[in-house]
Write an enzyme that holds these catalytic residues in place. Structure first.
Site, PDB file in Angstrom:
ATOM      1  N   ARG A   1       0.831  -1.204   0.000  1.00 62.22           N
ATOM      2  CA  ARG A   1       0.000   0.000   0.000  1.00 62.22           C
ATOM      3  C   ARG A   1       0.871   1.262   0.000  1.00 62.22           C
ATOM      4  O   ARG A   1       0.532   2.263  -0.627  1.00 62.22           O
ATOM      5  CB  ARG A   1      -0.950  -0.008   1.196  1.00 62.22           C
TER       6      ARG A   1
ATOM      7  N   ARG B   1       1.305   4.790  -8.366  1.00 55.68           N
ATOM      8  CA  ARG B   1       0.157   5.515  -8.928  1.00 55.68           C
ATOM      9  C   ARG B   1       0.569   6.891  -9.435  1.00 55.68           C
ATOM     10  O   ARG B   1       0.030   7.382 -10.434  1.00 55.68           O
ATOM     11  CB  ARG B   1      -0.941   5.628  -7.877  1.00 55.68           C
TER      12      ARG B   1
ATOM     13  N   ASN C   1      -5.913   4.303 -12.182  1.00 56.28           N
ATOM     14  CA  ASN C   1      -4.762   4.658 -11.334  1.00 56.28           C
ATOM     15  C   ASN C   1      -3.690   3.574 -11.319  1.00 56.28           C
ATOM     16  O   ASN C   1      -2.829   3.548 -10.451  1.00 56.28           O
ATOM     17  CB  ASN C   1      -5.217   5.001  -9.913  1.00 56.28           C
TER      18      ASN C   1
ATOM     19  N   HIS D   1      -3.897  -1.746  -8.017  1.00 48.94           N
ATOM     20  CA  HIS D   1      -4.843  -2.017  -6.925  1.00 48.94           C
ATOM     21  C   HIS D   1      -4.166  -2.962  -5.942  1.00 48.94           C
ATOM     22  O   HIS D   1      -3.295  -3.745  -6.299  1.00 48.94           O
ATOM     23  CB  HIS D   1      -6.123  -2.657  -7.465  1.00 48.94           C
TER      24      HIS D   1
END
Length: 590
Positions: free
Chosen positions: A533, A553, A563, A566
């Site tokens: 993340r 991103r 973007n 994921h």
């Protein structure tokens, strides 16, 4: 400068065969620190040698020397060894050796031999008839000299094919290979280049479906292993020669030493080849093996370009731990020392230990009366764990830490971390390190357990950009555990985006996903969910460019829907999504 002069006077320097031969002419006892050029003589024992020299005051019959293994033909068996080795030469005969910087044992040995020599010189006892020990590699000595032909170090390369990887069969295959005793020297999940696949499978080039096979192997993720073949030995101990009474007493007094030793007779049984083992286990259809040394060497250079350098320099990982007191009081100072000593810190974390973890890092003190209190203290206060990388990392960190108790450190190794950072309620070394390379790998996995997360590259990302992203992922230390490319229909997309299927904007997400093929991956490393993340960055690429310009991103995203990347939000979501997407029930989606 004066201190350095005293050290030179304390230990004579032997760096040639001629000087070695001259040293053997010494009268009395010579204690020789055999060292490797990469690390220098063992600093941990210099204070002990100085203390013995001063207290025993026997300049005529007690000598200390350092000998570089690389420069002396006689010491060739000790080259490229991690642990320090101390040899004891008595009147020109090597009669004992001690492996490792075991200061108390070395201290007892020197005092015992000097007392004997004093009595011999005074005519109070006859000179003991010591057996000269052979200077051989430790492994050769344990197995007996000349009893079999050495296999030498050679490697196989095994390729577990894409269909087996996608079905997670590679996990089972690796476990079986290790359980059988083969060593996996290196492993990686990767896309194989076409030229290498053609070379690896050249024996099948005349098959009618060879082109289709090459296309199949290059289209998916293969698991590539470099393996070495372990050995099975049957050791048969023949009758040893009888010892004299003096030798019996000596063996009893110094049970840990190789004082008098007769080589056993050994027969050796070679293990079956890896290919034979795979066939016996009925898993050879999933995994192919190349054992031609020349071909394997070429393929290693292509697929694992750093492997040979890492092996030649003995680059290792080790687990290091700062106990609660030193972590709280001196963490930054210790980390500076670690980096100045040439270590790379791969992973680090504050952690509260479980009782099992505490017992692992306190095992040296389990016979002490304070052991239970120590375990309770370790479990109730945070420690700091690290994974360190450098040449001969396991032994170098052990030397840097010093003895297991503060008392020993003050007496024998005052420059060790144990002596420098002595603190707290227990008289113990405030640091812990793995005991061996095998133990290190096991403990690293226990203290930094691997975690899996799901990652997705969206359809608008170009093929060139996808390759760039995959490289970034590998460089960040992730294992690319599973991967498949697929068109995400609404049914398939719901398995990945199940948390937002009821949201108003979900139809826009489906429209983006329907525009082409997505790449879905399982990424594995410690703390994988949070790390992935962080690498993705904020959801909106415009925001990402401001707040995290190096994020994926920011670099590859177009807008908030396109973007580029994921990832699962948390571990529970990651586990659910991985099970939804990568199961044998979904094989029709491949």
């Amino acid at each position: 400068m004066a201190s350095k002069k005293r050290e030179i006077q304390l230990q004579s320097v032997i760096n040639s065969q001629n000087l070695w031969d001259e040293m053997l002419l010494n009268k009395g006892l010579t204690v020789i620190d055999v060292y490797q050029a990469w690390c220098g003589p063992c600093k941990a024992v210099q204070a002990l040698f100085r203390k013995l020299k001063n207290e025993l005051n026997e300049d005529e019959i007690l000598h200390f020397a350092v000998a570089e293994a690389d420069s002396i033909v006689t010491l060739q068996p000790f080259r490229d060894k991690c642990e320090p080795m101390f040899l004891f030469s008595l009147n020109g005969k090597i009669i004992a050796k001690i492996r490792g910087a075991n200061a108390p044992l070395i201290n007892r040995k020197v005092i015992g031999l000097i007392e004997e020599e004093r009595k011999v010189v005074a005519g109070e006892m006859a000179r003991p008839q010591y057996v000269e020990i052979p200077l051989v590699d430790e492994s050769e000595e344990e197995l007996g000299e000349g009893q079999y032909e050495s296999v030498g170090e050679s490697y196989n390369m095994a390729i577990i094919k894409p269909d087996a990887v996608l079905r997670r069969k590679h996990i089972e295959i690796k476990e079986k290979i290790v359980k059988e005793g083969f060593i996996i020297e290196a492993k990686d999940n990767m896309f194989l280049p076409e030229l290498l696949v053609r070379e690896f499978y050249s024996r099948n080039a005349d098959q009618p479906d060879f082109e289709d096979f090459v296309s199949f192997v290059t289209s998916g993720l293969s698991c590539v292993l470099i393996t070495s073949q372990g050995e099975e030995e049957e050791v048969i101990q023949e009758e040893t020669l009888p010892q004299s009474d003096a030798e019996d007493e000596e063996s009893f007094e110094y049970p840990e030493e190789t004082h008098v030793k007769f080589a056993p007779m050994v027969s050796k049984k070679k293990r079956d080849s890896l290919q034979d083992y795979l066939e016996r286990q009925h898993i050879s259809e999933f995994c192919d093996v190349e054992d031609d040394a020349s071909k394997v060497s070429q393929m290693i250079d292509i697929l694992f370009p750093d492997f040979k350098t890492m092996k030649s320099k003995n680059i290792q990982r080790t687990l290091a731990l700062l106990r609660p007191d030193v972590y709280e009081e001196s963490k930054d100072n210790v980390l500076n020392i670690i980096q100045n000593e040439g270590f790379t810190i791969l992973l680090q974390r504050q952690m509260s230990l479980s009782e099992e973890e505490a017992r692992t890092v306190c095992k040296n003190y389990e016979n002490e009366e304070y052991f239970n209190k120590l375990i309770a203290f370790m479990c109730s206060n945070p420690s700091y764990a690290l994974v360190l990388l450098r040449e001969n990392s396991v032994e170098y960190w052990k030397q840097l830490m010093g003895p297991k108790t503060v008392e020993e450190a003050y007496s024998f190794d005052p420059e060790s971390l144990c002596a420098q950072f002595a603190t707290g309620n227990f008289p113990i070394n405030q640091f812990y390190g793995s005991s061996s390379k095998v133990a290190a790998e096991k403990e690293i996995e226990e203290f930094f357990p691997p975690q899996a997360t799901l990652a997705l590259i969206k359809p608008h990302v170009t093929q060139e950009q996808r390759l760039e992203i995959l490289k970034i992922i590998k460089d960040a230390g992730f294992e690319l555990t599973l991967l498949k490319e697929m068109h995400l229909t609404p049914e398939h997309a719901s398995k990945v985006y199940f948390k937002i299927t009821g949201k108003d904007f979900y139809k826009n997400v489906l429209e983006v996903l329907s525009s082409g093929m997505s790449v879905i991956m399982v990424l594995t490393k410690w703390n994988a969910v949070a790390e992935w993340r962080r690498m993705m960055g904020p959801v909106d690429p415009e925001e990402a460019k401001l707040l995290s310009p190096d994020s994926l991103r920011a670099r590859y995203g177009v807008d908030i829907l396109r973007n580029a990347i994921h990832g699962a939000s948390n571990l529970s979501e990651a586990e659910t999504t991985i099970n939804n997407v990568f199961t044998e029930g979904n094989e029709e989606d491949i």
